[in-house]
Design a protein around this motif. Structure first.
Motif, PDB file in Angstrom:
ATOM      1  N   ALA A 135      19.654 -52.611 -25.103  1.00 18.19           N
ATOM      2  CA  ALA A 135      20.281 -51.286 -25.583  1.00 18.19           C
ATOM      3  C   ALA A 135      19.132 -50.556 -26.399  1.00 18.19           C
ATOM      4  O   ALA A 135      19.064 -49.247 -26.127  1.00 18.19           O
ATOM      5  CB  ALA A 135      21.555 -51.593 -26.378  1.00 18.19           C
ATOM      6  N   LEU A 136      18.414 -51.077 -27.161  1.00 21.76           N
ATOM      7  CA  LEU A 136      17.395 -50.334 -27.895  1.00 21.76           C
ATOM      8  C   LEU A 136      16.300 -49.909 -26.713  1.00 21.76           C
ATOM      9  O   LEU A 136      15.782 -48.754 -26.830  1.00 21.76           O
ATOM     10  CB  LEU A 136      16.794 -51.312 -28.845  1.00 21.76           C
ATOM     11  N   GLN A 137      15.927 -50.914 -25.966  1.00 23.69           N
ATOM     12  CA  GLN A 137      14.800 -50.440 -24.919  1.00 23.69           C
ATOM     13  C   GLN A 137      15.537 -49.409 -24.082  1.00 23.69           C
ATOM     14  O   GLN A 137      14.502 -48.384 -23.982  1.00 23.69           O
ATOM     15  CB  GLN A 137      14.549 -51.728 -23.869  1.00 23.69           C
ATOM     16  N   LEU A 138      16.719 -49.202 -23.695  1.00 28.03           N
ATOM     17  CA  LEU A 138      17.250 -48.317 -22.886  1.00 28.03           C
ATOM     18  C   LEU A 138      17.121 -47.070 -23.752  1.00 28.03           C
ATOM     19  O   LEU A 138      16.824 -45.984 -23.221  1.00 28.03           O
ATOM     20  CB  LEU A 138      18.581 -48.527 -22.434  1.00 28.03           C
ATOM     21  N   LEU A 139      17.568 -47.018 -24.991  1.00 33.16           N
ATOM     22  CA  LEU A 139      17.516 -45.989 -25.712  1.00 33.16           C
ATOM     23  C   LEU A 139      16.204 -45.260 -25.925  1.00 33.16           C
ATOM     24  O   LEU A 139      16.064 -43.963 -25.729  1.00 33.16           O
ATOM     25  CB  LEU A 139      18.060 -46.104 -27.204  1.00 33.16           C
ATOM     26  N   LEU A 140      15.395 -46.155 -26.347  1.00 33.79           N
ATOM     27  CA  LEU A 140      13.825 -45.650 -26.402  1.00 33.79           C
ATOM     28  C   LEU A 140      13.258 -45.085 -25.053  1.00 33.79           C
ATOM     29  O   LEU A 140      12.663 -44.105 -24.956  1.00 33.79           O
ATOM     30  CB  LEU A 140      12.911 -46.818 -26.819  1.00 33.79           C
ATOM     31  N   PHE A 141      13.684 -45.556 -23.987  1.00 32.17           N
ATOM     32  CA  PHE A 141      13.353 -44.955 -22.646  1.00 32.17           C
ATOM     33  C   PHE A 141      13.917 -43.606 -22.420  1.00 32.17           C
ATOM     34  O   PHE A 141      13.230 -42.812 -21.981  1.00 32.17           O
ATOM     35  CB  PHE A 141      13.664 -46.109 -21.492  1.00 32.17           C
TER      36      PHE A 141
ATOM     37  N   GLY B 276      12.007 -41.298 -24.866  1.00 31.76           N
ATOM     38  CA  GLY B 276      10.939 -41.036 -24.102  1.00 31.76           C
ATOM     39  C   GLY B 276      10.711 -40.104 -22.997  1.00 31.76           C
ATOM     40  O   GLY B 276      10.104 -38.933 -23.128  1.00 31.76           O
ATOM     41  N   LEU B 277      11.753 -40.294 -22.143  1.00 36.18           N
ATOM     42  CA  LEU B 277      11.894 -39.211 -21.152  1.00 36.18           C
ATOM     43  C   LEU B 277      12.172 -37.850 -21.555  1.00 36.18           C
ATOM     44  O   LEU B 277      11.682 -36.957 -20.914  1.00 36.18           O
ATOM     45  CB  LEU B 277      12.908 -39.790 -20.202  1.00 36.18           C
TER      46      LEU B 277
ATOM     47  N   ILE C 267       4.661 -40.082 -27.210  1.00 34.17           N
ATOM     48  CA  ILE C 267       3.962 -41.062 -27.202  1.00 34.17           C
ATOM     49  C   ILE C 267       4.714 -42.253 -28.003  1.00 34.17           C
ATOM     50  O   ILE C 267       4.532 -43.425 -28.072  1.00 34.17           O
ATOM     51  CB  ILE C 267       2.269 -41.307 -27.441  1.00 34.17           C
ATOM     52  N   HIS C 268       5.234 -41.731 -29.247  1.00 33.09           N
ATOM     53  CA  HIS C 268       6.026 -42.343 -30.087  1.00 33.09           C
ATOM     54  C   HIS C 268       6.939 -43.514 -29.605  1.00 33.09           C
ATOM     55  O   HIS C 268       6.998 -44.765 -30.183  1.00 33.09           O
ATOM     56  CB  HIS C 268       6.571 -41.740 -31.235  1.00 33.09           C
ATOM     57  N   PHE C 269       7.635 -43.029 -28.709  1.00 33.84           N
ATOM     58  CA  PHE C 269       8.740 -43.827 -28.232  1.00 33.84           C
ATOM     59  C   PHE C 269       8.129 -44.826 -27.274  1.00 33.84           C
ATOM     60  O   PHE C 269       8.688 -45.974 -26.954  1.00 33.84           O
ATOM     61  CB  PHE C 269       9.684 -43.085 -27.335  1.00 33.84           C
ATOM     62  N   VAL C 270       6.974 -44.666 -26.771  1.00 32.40           N
ATOM     63  CA  VAL C 270       6.199 -45.741 -25.796  1.00 32.40           C
ATOM     64  C   VAL C 270       5.880 -46.969 -26.827  1.00 32.40           C
ATOM     65  O   VAL C 270       5.965 -47.938 -26.653  1.00 32.40           O
ATOM     66  CB  VAL C 270       5.171 -45.126 -24.935  1.00 32.40           C
TER      67      VAL C 270
END
Length: 170
Positions: free
Chosen positions: A31-37, A40-41, A46-49
């Motif tokens: 879920a955290l990876q999905l939120l960061l993606f 980021g979009l 670049i911070h979210f990457v």
């Protein structure tokens, strides 16, 4: 869902990585990876990457560590089974349940059972000093303690001494 939450709560207090705890961890990191993606979009930052790479590294390391803990637990269990099999078959056919193997023991007494009525403990019988005798204060220690002026806390100053100092200044 309620049973999963109950299992998750109980797995927090269980040592080692439990399957319920690992499922909750993996779902949280996904879920955290999905939120960061998504962030980021949306922001093109670049911070979210960078945060996503850090999250992925932590996620991987937690799963790697849990696999290592499981492997260590399996090795310990196999060693316990092997030990139990060797202990179950004594060499001379007799097994004394009250004594400990002295090869690995660093204690002064060698049996689980305490001294019986009329017998001395093995520490006294072997001529070694028991721990309680070695921990008794020596005469030098008692003389040193008596110099504190009777104050039980070990702090030598009293309020009356401060009053004497204040009287001397005036």
């Amino acid at each position: 869902m309620a049973s999963f939450m109950e299992e998750l709560w109980s797995s927090i207090f269980t040592p080692g990585p439990t399957p319920t705890l690992l499922i909750a961890t993996n779902v949280s990191f996904a879920a955290l990876q999905l939120l960061l993606f998504v962030l980021g979009l949306a922001t093109h930052s670049i911070h979210f990457v960078v945060l996503s790479f850090l999250c992925a590294g932590l996620w991987y390391s937690i799963n790697w560590f849990s696999q290592e803990v499981r492997a260590a637990q399996a090795a310990q269990e196999a060693e316990r089974k092997k030990e139990a099999e060797t202990d179950a078959e004594p060499i001379d056919g007799k097994k004394d349940s009250g004594t400990v193997d002295t090869a690995d023991s660093e204690t002064e007494t060698e049996s689980f059972a305490g001294p019986t009525k009329g017998s001395k403990s093995s520490a006294v019988a072997t001529g070694s000093n028991p721990a309680s005798a070695r921990l008794q204060p020596t005469e030098r220690d008692t003389k040193k303690r008596s110099r504190t002026g009777g104050d039980s806390s070990g702090y030598g100053s009293t309020d009356s001494e401060w009053e004497k100092v204040e009287d001397n200044k005036a």
